[in-house]
Motif scaffolding. Structure first.
Motif, mmCIF file in Angstrom:
data_model
loop_
_atom_site.group_PDB
_atom_site.id
_atom_site.type_symbol
_atom_site.label_atom_id
_atom_site.label_comp_id
_atom_site.label_asym_id
_atom_site.label_seq_id
_atom_site.Cartn_x
_atom_site.Cartn_y
_atom_site.Cartn_z
ATOM 1 N N ALA A 61 38.435 33.944 22.307
ATOM 2 C CA ALA A 61 39.174 35.184 22.511
ATOM 3 C C ALA A 61 38.307 36.161 23.302
ATOM 4 O O ALA A 61 37.086 36.170 23.172
ATOM 5 N N CYS A 62 38.939 36.986 24.111
ATOM 6 C CA CYS A 62 38.235 37.995 24.902
ATOM 7 C C CYS A 62 37.708 39.078 23.966
ATOM 8 O O CYS A 62 38.449 39.604 23.135
ATOM 9 N N ALA A 63 36.440 39.411 24.091
ATOM 10 C CA ALA A 63 35.842 40.419 23.217
ATOM 11 C C ALA A 63 36.254 41.830 23.616
ATOM 12 O O ALA A 63 36.184 42.748 22.791
ATOM 13 N N VAL A 64 36.701 42.033 24.856
ATOM 14 C CA VAL A 64 37.058 43.367 25.325
ATOM 15 C C VAL A 64 38.468 43.747 24.888
ATOM 16 O O VAL A 64 38.689 44.775 24.243
ATOM 17 N N CYS A 65 39.437 42.896 25.222
ATOM 18 C CA CYS A 65 40.829 43.242 24.911
ATOM 19 C C CYS A 65 41.375 42.486 23.704
ATOM 20 O O CYS A 65 42.419 42.862 23.159
ATOM 21 N N ASN A 73 45.025 33.154 25.170
ATOM 22 C CA ASN A 73 46.200 32.392 25.578
ATOM 23 C C ASN A 73 47.445 33.278 25.657
ATOM 24 O O ASN A 73 48.535 32.873 25.269
ATOM 25 N N GLY A 74 47.275 34.509 26.120
ATOM 26 C CA GLY A 74 48.400 35.417 26.300
ATOM 27 C C GLY A 74 48.845 36.137 25.036
ATOM 28 O O GLY A 74 49.841 36.855 25.060
ATOM 29 N N ARG A 75 48.146 35.929 23.907
ATOM 30 C CA ARG A 75 48.522 36.581 22.648
ATOM 31 C C ARG A 75 47.415 37.507 22.188
ATOM 32 O O ARG A 75 46.241 37.263 22.446
ATOM 33 N N GLN A 76 47.763 38.564 21.481
ATOM 34 C CA GLN A 76 46.792 39.483 20.904
ATOM 35 C C GLN A 76 46.317 38.892 19.579
ATOM 36 O O GLN A 76 47.088 38.770 18.641
ATOM 37 N N VAL A 77 45.052 38.490 19.500
ATOM 38 C CA VAL A 77 44.539 37.854 18.291
ATOM 39 C C VAL A 77 43.455 38.677 17.606
ATOM 40 O O VAL A 77 43.196 38.481 16.424
ATOM 41 N N LEU A 78 42.822 39.596 18.321
ATOM 42 C CA LEU A 78 41.784 40.452 17.752
ATOM 43 C C LEU A 78 42.174 41.909 17.950
ATOM 44 O O LEU A 78 42.970 42.242 18.809
ATOM 45 N N GLY A 79 41.583 42.768 17.136
ATOM 46 C CA GLY A 79 41.824 44.192 17.298
ATOM 47 C C GLY A 79 42.750 44.738 16.255
ATOM 48 O O GLY A 79 42.973 44.128 15.210
#
Length: 62
Positions: free
Chosen positions: A42-46, A50-56
């Motif tokens: 997963a991207c650490a910035v956003c 894979n096109g889904r919001q998984v963190l934050g």
């Protein structure tokens, strides 16, 4: 304690150690924010993967 009878040849020693190198991580560009991150992570910035919001922040279920 076991003691070797002969010195290990440098070719055999180096062949055994051939996998001890450090590898450079494969970086890819995030499709959402354009930052670089490790492949298949997963991207650490956003926080997308894979096109889904998984963190934050997650929406409240109230």
């Amino acid at each position: 304690m076991a003691v070797p009878k002969r010195k290990t040849p440098s070719a055999k020693r180096n062949h055994r150690r051939s996998h001890h190198r450090v590898t450079v991580p494969q970086l890819v560009t995030c499709t959402q924010c354009g930052s670089r991150h490790i492949n298949h992570r997963a991207c650490a910035v956003c926080g997308t993967y894979n096109g889904r919001q998984v963190l934050g922040s997650e929406p409240d279920g109230e």
